[in-house]
Write a protein that holds these residues in place. Structure first.
Motif, short mmCIF file in Angstrom:
data_model
loop_
_atom_site.label_atom_id
_atom_site.label_comp_id
_atom_site.label_asym_id
_atom_site.label_seq_id
_atom_site.Cartn_x
_atom_site.Cartn_y
_atom_site.Cartn_z
N THR A 146 40.56 31.01 40.89
CA THR A 146 39.75 31.62 41.47
C THR A 146 39.24 32.91 40.76
O THR A 146 37.85 33.09 40.41
CB THR A 146 39.85 31.93 42.81
OG1 THR A 146 40.78 32.80 43.13
CG2 THR A 146 39.96 30.53 43.69
N ARG A 147 40.04 33.60 40.48
CA ARG A 147 40.06 35.04 39.85
C ARG A 147 39.72 35.17 38.33
O ARG A 147 39.13 35.99 37.86
CB ARG A 147 40.59 36.36 40.42
CG ARG A 147 40.85 36.48 42.08
CD ARG A 147 39.49 37.48 42.28
NE ARG A 147 39.44 37.69 43.70
CZ ARG A 147 38.86 38.49 44.13
NH1 ARG A 147 38.03 39.48 43.44
NH2 ARG A 147 38.97 38.79 45.32
N HIS A 193 40.71 35.38 47.24
CA HIS A 193 40.59 34.53 46.25
C HIS A 193 39.15 34.67 45.63
O HIS A 193 38.96 34.35 44.37
CB HIS A 193 40.65 32.79 46.69
CG HIS A 193 42.07 32.76 46.91
ND1 HIS A 193 43.04 33.05 47.82
CD2 HIS A 193 43.04 32.07 46.12
CE1 HIS A 193 44.18 32.63 47.52
NE2 HIS A 193 44.16 32.10 46.43
N TYR A 194 37.94 34.84 46.45
CA TYR A 194 36.82 34.65 45.87
C TYR A 194 36.04 36.10 45.85
O TYR A 194 36.23 36.94 46.95
CB TYR A 194 35.87 33.77 46.43
CG TYR A 194 36.34 32.28 46.16
CD1 TYR A 194 36.27 31.87 44.69
CD2 TYR A 194 36.78 31.42 47.06
CE1 TYR A 194 36.28 30.72 44.50
CE2 TYR A 194 37.06 30.27 46.71
CZ TYR A 194 36.83 29.88 45.36
OH TYR A 194 37.30 28.49 45.03
N ARG A 195 35.25 36.60 44.63
CA ARG A 195 34.63 37.73 44.80
C ARG A 195 33.29 37.55 45.72
O ARG A 195 32.75 38.50 46.21
CB ARG A 195 34.12 38.15 43.36
CG ARG A 195 35.61 38.53 42.71
CD ARG A 195 35.03 39.22 41.18
NE ARG A 195 36.30 39.71 40.50
CZ ARG A 195 37.04 38.95 39.60
NH1 ARG A 195 36.81 37.77 39.67
NH2 ARG A 195 38.02 39.44 39.07
N GLN A 234 46.04 34.98 42.25
CA GLN A 234 44.91 33.86 42.34
C GLN A 234 44.08 33.65 41.09
O GLN A 234 42.77 33.74 40.87
CB GLN A 234 43.95 34.66 43.43
CG GLN A 234 44.55 34.92 44.68
CD GLN A 234 45.18 36.33 44.87
OE1 GLN A 234 45.21 37.12 43.92
NE2 GLN A 234 45.69 36.58 46.01
N ALA A 281 44.40 39.97 36.72
CA ALA A 281 44.28 39.43 38.12
C ALA A 281 45.72 39.18 38.73
O ALA A 281 46.66 39.54 37.81
CB ALA A 281 43.58 38.10 38.07
#
Length: 252
Positions: free
Chosen positions: A235-236, A152-154, A232, A229
């Motif tokens: 978030t993305r 979900h997060y980078r 997600q 993406a």
């Protein structure tokens, strides 16, 4: 952070900003940290971001969970803040809660946004994803939490924040949310979704996009297929998603 009592449970939620009100509904296990990137909207909108019971900071003694319970938790929050009607944003399996609420309380809903939503699990791959979640909560919850946070997060800091928040979830509740979502079926009641509806999907997830046909067949639906993406999107692809949220609310 405010909380509301609902059926002897304390539901914690963030209440940010001012303006038209949007309540966000998270998927199994993830809690309110799912929507960190949507906090950017608080300069123009009032954001309600709860941990539903058994998730995050909303403790559940018995761990019981069903879709009707979470519908009533939304209604308890709406009553507490005194808003006649609100917008709802449901991500992934969180969309099952949003749809059920909009069908039960149509006068309380200004609009519905579903990101990766479905009225019923109808594809084998989506069924398998739910079943994997059901099994991993029991046998490998930390691995599942890690997979969810990384996908979900980078940013490493946000991955860690989401990971720790997921681990607060009651394991029974987490698992039951997957089960309830897998069983959910509102296909025969889609025409009762009277609020404006916007659907957001990734071009890379045909096994979820497949469900578009159930909505567009019965009701007037605004549909966006987003490139770049996977599932997600909040978030993305938050910049695109947040912009679409703004445009949708301005229309309605």
């Amino acid at each position: 952070m405010p909380f509301v009592k609902c059926l002897n449970r304390s539901i914690f939620y963030e209440d940010l900003g001012q303006g038209p009100t949007i309540l966000f509904v998270h998927p199994p296990g993830m809690g309110r940290k799912t929507f960190i990137k949507q906090k950017l909207l608080q300069s123009s909108y009032r954001l309600l971001i709860p941990d539903f019971s058994g998730h995050g900071d909303s403790y559940s003694i018995d761990g019981k969970m069903n879709i009707s319970l979470y519908v009533e938790e939304i209604e308890a929050i709406r009553n507490q803040i005194g808003e006649e009607a609100i917008f709802l944003f449901g991500y992934s399996a969180g969309g099952t809660i949003v749809q059920e609420y909009a069908i039960k309380y149509p006068k309380n809903v200004k609009g519905v946004i579903l990101s990766g939503g479905y009225p019923k699990v109808t594809t084998e791959l989506l069924r398998i994803e739910h079943q994997i979640g059901i099994n991993m909560v029991v046998y490998a919850p930390k691995m599942l939490a890690k997979l969810l946070s990384l996908s979900h997060y980078r940013e490493a800091s946000l991955q860690a924040e989401l990971y720790q928040h997921i681990l607060k979830s009651n394991r029974y509740t987490w698992r039951q949310f997957y089960i309830e979502s897998l069983r959910f079926n509102c296909v025969d009641r889609i025409t009762q979704l009277n609020a404006p509806l916007m659907l957001l999907y990734s071009t890379k997830t045909d096994y979820i996009n497949h469900h578009i046909k159930y909505y567009s067949k019965f009701i007037d639906t605004e549909i966006h297929l987003i490139k770049g993406a996977g599932h997600q999107l909040p978030t993305r692809m938050f910049e695109k998603v947040n912009k679409l949220i703004e445009q949708f609310i301005q229309k309605h």
